[in-house]
Design an enzyme around this catalytic site. Structure first.
Site, PDB file in Angstrom:
ATOM      1  N   SER A 173       0.853  -1.189   0.000  1.00 39.50           N
ATOM      2  CA  SER A 173       0.000   0.000   0.000  1.00 39.50           C
ATOM      3  C   SER A 173       0.889   1.239   0.000  1.00 39.50           C
ATOM      4  CB  SER A 173      -0.903   0.020   1.242  1.00 39.50           C
ATOM      5  OG  SER A 173      -1.555   1.270   1.377  1.00 39.50           O
TER       6      SER A 173
ATOM      7  N   TYR B 210      -1.632  -0.426  10.665  1.00 34.99           N
ATOM      8  CA  TYR B 210      -1.841  -0.893   9.290  1.00 34.99           C
ATOM      9  C   TYR B 210      -0.688  -0.445   8.404  1.00 34.99           C
ATOM     10  CZ  TYR B 210      -3.534  -1.064   4.515  1.00 34.99           C
ATOM     11  OH  TYR B 210      -3.642  -1.294   3.167  1.00 34.99           O
TER      12      TYR B 210
END
Length: 231
Positions: A127, A140
């Site tokens: 990501s 995260y």
């Protein structure tokens, strides 16, 4: 040349697009946990699995080998995202997030490695939040940063065996399962050089390239697929 491709979390969103992209001319297996797979060719092997379970990786690899007789490409797409503001600490939830985002790829690799031949490829879905810290979701982002480091480390370890390891880091991707408001989409578009939000197929095509022979001299790379987000 047809290959056998395993996509974790392949029932929806980006994972579904990746599985569909490979299924055009390759044998495909996917894993799923809660969303029943739909819209994939009948020949697709769909394996229901909890990637955090102790013996899940061995069972998944065994089923792929029993059906197709080989395993050539692993796409570690399954992931968890969750909030982790500084004032809160939910150990179980955070451990699950780290387990799915980082430890599950390691478990699958360990189970599959005896069966991977030179020319095999692993593609991890990272990501942009690995380098652009998400507000209120630091764990995260940290899990994806760790996945990037793991990607490079495995490329170094497995390179002598002719196995390549890369990652794709998507930016804002529009999926039906995770709808965003028009206002939020507008903010992403404003900060994106190409002036649009990404589609799952954008990521799928990048994954296919990294898994292909055309990328045969590429390993240890993190390919950002964000349309130029926050350049």
């Amino acid at each position: 040349m047809p290959r056998v491709v395993l996509v974790t979390g392949g029932a929806r969103g980006i994972g579904h697009a990746i599985a569909a992209e490979f299924a055009r001319d390759h044998a495909v297996a996917i894993t799923w946990a809660t969303t029943v797979p739909k819209g994939l060719p009948d020949k697709t092997l769909a394996i229901r699995a909890d990637l955090l379970a102790q013996s899940a990786a061995e069972a998944i690899v065994s089923q792929v080998l029993n059906r197709f007789g080989a395993l050539d490409v692993i796409v570690n797409n399954a992931g968890q995202i969750g909030m982790s503001p500084a004032q809160d600490f939910d150990a179980a939830a955070l451990q699950d997030m780290l387990g799915v985002n980082l430890l599950a790829p390691q478990a699958l690799l360990a189970a599959a490695l005896p069966h991977l031949k030179p020319g095999a490829a692993i593609v991890n879905i990272s990501s942009v939040n690995a380098v652009l810290p998400p507000y209120g979701a630091s764990i995260y982002g940290a899990s994806k940063a760790a996945l990037n480091l793991w990607t490079r480390a495995m490329a170094k370890e497995l390179g002598p065996q002719g196995i390549r390891v890369n990652a794709v880091a998507p930016g804002a991707i529009d999926t039906p399962e995770s709808p965003r408001s028009d206002d939020l989409k507008g903010l992403f578009v404003k900060d994106t050089a190409l002036g649009r939000i990404g589609q799952p197929q954008d990521v799928a095509r990048a994954v296919r390239f990294l898994a292909s022979e055309e990328a045969g001299f590429i390993t240890g790379e993190i390919l950002t697929v964000s349309g130029g987000y926050r350049l």
